[in-house]
Scaffold this motif. Structure first.
Motif, PDB file in Angstrom:
ATOM      1  N   SER A  92      44.840  -8.972  92.486  1.00 54.36           N
ATOM      2  CA  SER A  92      44.647  -9.737  91.259  1.00 54.36           C
ATOM      3  C   SER A  92      45.190 -11.144  91.481  1.00 54.36           C
ATOM      4  O   SER A  92      46.379 -11.315  91.779  1.00 54.36           O
ATOM      5  CB  SER A  92      45.385  -9.055  90.093  1.00 54.36           C
ATOM      6  N   SER A 137      35.578  -9.818  84.954  1.00 53.73           N
ATOM      7  CA  SER A 137      36.111  -9.680  83.600  1.00 53.73           C
ATOM      8  C   SER A 137      35.224 -10.318  82.543  1.00 53.73           C
ATOM      9  O   SER A 137      35.386 -10.040  81.355  1.00 53.73           O
ATOM     10  CB  SER A 137      37.508 -10.304  83.514  1.00 53.73           C
ATOM     11  N   THR A 138      34.319 -11.197  82.959  1.00 52.78           N
ATOM     12  CA  THR A 138      33.464 -11.905  82.014  1.00 52.78           C
ATOM     13  C   THR A 138      32.037 -11.951  82.547  1.00 52.78           C
ATOM     14  O   THR A 138      31.808 -11.841  83.763  1.00 52.78           O
ATOM     15  CB  THR A 138      33.949 -13.346  81.802  1.00 52.78           C
TER      16      THR A 138
END
Length: 224
Positions: A92, A137-138
């Motif tokens: 991450s 995530s998008t």
């Protein structure tokens, strides 16, 4: 643009890095104001080396080794190493979009951090936990990643088609403390010297404007 193969490190076991072009389509739209920070989650084999590469990347504020793709109950190194949890070893990456863009992180991911043409393996490591994956995530992250993969496949700079999978990020689970900053803390381990330190050298050589000499370390900031 011609592929530039770096063979310094190839004899030591590291895959030669490939100079790939930046993405034609990137995250920031004209006139938009980027957020103060953003996060990208990539999987590309053993997380030690992927973490190290992004810890040496300008604009990265933090890079944490961990697990993505499975459940919280199986997010531990012994379980993930079985290859039966659905998890991939992942990193991450928290970054400053005013310094480095999502697309530029993807360029480093595909050029230097791993071999995106391998399926369920990287170097000496085999199994689905070592797969190449982008956890988005998008919708914008998904769009940029999909278009960049198509762009790179069209260039034929890589010997095979990209095998990287795209999946929505449900959760990311930080790995155990002993896996954080591993490459920095163990520079003389045979594994790190063979497979991971050459990647840092390749980042500096191929993308010098993106390279930072001192890594940004986790240093006990992660809680599980």
């Amino acid at each position: 643009m011609l592929a530039a193969l770096l063979y310094a490190g190839a004899t030591s076991g590291a895959r030669p890095a490939v100079a790939l072009p930046p993405p034609v389509v990137d995250m920031a739209a004209a006139g938009s104001s980027p957020p103060a920070t953003a996060t990208a989650v990539f999987a590309g084999g053993c997380f030690w080396g992927v973490q190290a590469v992004f810890q040496h990347t300008q604009g990265v504020l933090n890079a944490v080794s961990g697990y993505a793709g499975g459940s919280k109950e199986t997010a531990s190194y012994p379980q993930v190493s079985s290859g039966k949890t659905g998890h991939a070893e992942a990193v991450s990456i928290t970054y400053d979009p005013t310094v480095v863009s999502y697309g530029q992180l993807l360029q480093i991911f595909f050029s230097v951090a791993h071999d995106p043409t391998e399926i369920d393996r990287q170097g000496p490591d085999y199994g689905p936990q070592y797969r190449s994956a982008i956890f988005y995530s998008t919708p914008d992250e998904q769009r940029v990643a999909q278009q960049y993969i198509a762009q790179l496949d069209a260039t034929q700079l890589l010997p095979l088609k990209i095998a990287t999978t795209l999946a929505p990020l449900s959760n990311f689970y930080p790995a155990e403390d002993e896996h954080q900053d591993y490459a920095t803390r163990n520079p003389h381990s045979i594994y790190i010297a063979t497979y991971d330190r050459p990647k840092i050298t390749q980042l500096q050589t191929l993308l010098p404007d993106r390279f930072r000499e001192a890594p940004v370390l986790v240093a006990g900031q992660v809680s599980r």
